[in-house]
Motif scaffolding. Structure first.
Motif, PDB file in Angstrom:
ATOM      1  N   LEU A 169       0.840  -1.200   0.000  1.00 43.09           N
ATOM      2  CA  LEU A 169       0.000   0.000   0.000  1.00 43.09           C
ATOM      3  C   LEU A 169       0.869   1.242   0.000  1.00 43.09           C
ATOM      4  O   LEU A 169       1.870   1.315   0.712  1.00 43.09           O
ATOM      5  N   TYR A 170       0.475   2.213  -0.813  1.00 44.43           N
ATOM      6  CA  TYR A 170       1.144   3.499  -0.885  1.00 44.43           C
ATOM      7  C   TYR A 170       0.191   4.512  -0.273  1.00 44.43           C
ATOM      8  O   TYR A 170      -0.922   4.705  -0.754  1.00 44.43           O
ATOM      9  N   ILE A 171       0.642   5.144   0.807  1.00 44.83           N
ATOM     10  CA  ILE A 171      -0.223   6.007   1.607  1.00 44.83           C
ATOM     11  C   ILE A 171       0.108   7.476   1.354  1.00 44.83           C
ATOM     12  O   ILE A 171       1.270   7.855   1.235  1.00 44.83           O
ATOM     13  N   SER A 172      -0.949   8.277   1.329  1.00 39.91           N
ATOM     14  CA  SER A 172      -0.790   9.717   1.109  1.00 39.91           C
ATOM     15  C   SER A 172      -0.274  10.401   2.370  1.00 39.91           C
ATOM     16  O   SER A 172      -0.721  10.113   3.473  1.00 39.91           O
ATOM     17  N   LYS A 173       0.676  11.309   2.155  1.00 43.74           N
ATOM     18  CA  LYS A 173       1.142  12.177   3.238  1.00 43.74           C
ATOM     19  C   LYS A 173       0.355  13.482   3.218  1.00 43.74           C
ATOM     20  O   LYS A 173       0.636  14.384   3.991  1.00 43.74           O
ATOM     21  N   GLY A 174      -0.575  13.594   2.292  1.00 40.92           N
ATOM     22  CA  GLY A 174      -1.312  14.834   2.112  1.00 40.92           C
ATOM     23  C   GLY A 174      -0.594  15.687   1.081  1.00 40.92           C
ATOM     24  O   GLY A 174       0.379  15.258   0.455  1.00 40.92           O
ATOM     25  N   PRO A 175      -1.047  16.917   0.880  1.00 38.38           N
ATOM     26  CA  PRO A 175      -0.386  17.781  -0.109  1.00 38.38           C
ATOM     27  C   PRO A 175       1.037  18.149   0.324  1.00 38.38           C
ATOM     28  O   PRO A 175       1.338  18.211   1.510  1.00 38.38           O
TER      29      PRO A 175
END
Length: 190
Positions: A169-175
């Motif tokens: 899984l590749y998770i978002s760190k946000g913008p």
């Protein structure tokens, strides 16, 4: 004379034992069943295709036991259903006997579910319920997905993998944080 007497004693013992064995046999096979009404043999029902709980219910209602002898991966049929049974349907067996069954474990391969946009805990439980394992591969900046949501998975959605396989899984760190250059220059000059 002593041997004549010994022969008579042994013959009497033999006849007595014979009478005891015949009486015991007749009592156990004829008299006790008449007195205690031992149940007759039960016809084994067909439980192939039934779910394991339904098969257990049907067999226990007839006074029979069920034991799962084997469980196998199968691409056909529903998981947790009976694929085979022994003894075969229609055979007469004694009450309290055991029926051995083979259970369908379901397909060996499953499709990777759609995970993009889910928060990590929802993606983790979605994979777990599909029989797969979640592994965090990386975290990426993303303007499209909020922090701690899944940006992508590897293998991607719909790919058939073996149960128990790891899905990265590749998770978002946000913008990506916006840093003004003037702030950096000002801080360097001080």
């Amino acid at each position: 004379m002593a041997s004549e007497k010994t022969k008579k004693i042994w013959m009497t013992i033999g006849i007595g034992l014979g009478i005891i064995f015949i009486t015991a046999f007749l009592t156990s096979q004829i008299i006790f069943p008449l007195i205690f009404r031992t149940p007759k043999n039960v016809e084994v029902p067909n439980v192939v295709g039934l779910s394991l709980p339904m098969a257990k219910l049907r067999l226990t209602q007839l006074g029979l036991h069920i034991v799962v002898r084997d469980s196998v991966w199968s691409e056909t049929g529903q998981p947790n259903t009976i694929l085979d049974q022994d003894p075969q349907p229609g055979k007469k067996i004694k009450p309290e006997s055991t029926v051995y069954v083979k259970v369908n474990r379901g397909p060996m391969k499953v499709g990777v579910p759609y995970l993009v946009g889910l928060n990590y805990s929802d993606a983790y439980y979605t994979l777990k319920s599909a029989g797969l394992e979640a592994v965090i591969a990386d975290s990426l900046y993303s303007d499209n997905y909020p922090r701690n949501t899944i940006v992508r998975s590897s293998p991607p959605q719909g790919t058939k993998v073996e149960k128990g396989a790891k899905v990265r899984l590749y998770i978002s760190k946000g913008p990506k944080p916006f840093i003004e250059e003037t702030v950096i220059w000002d801080s360097l000059l001080m």
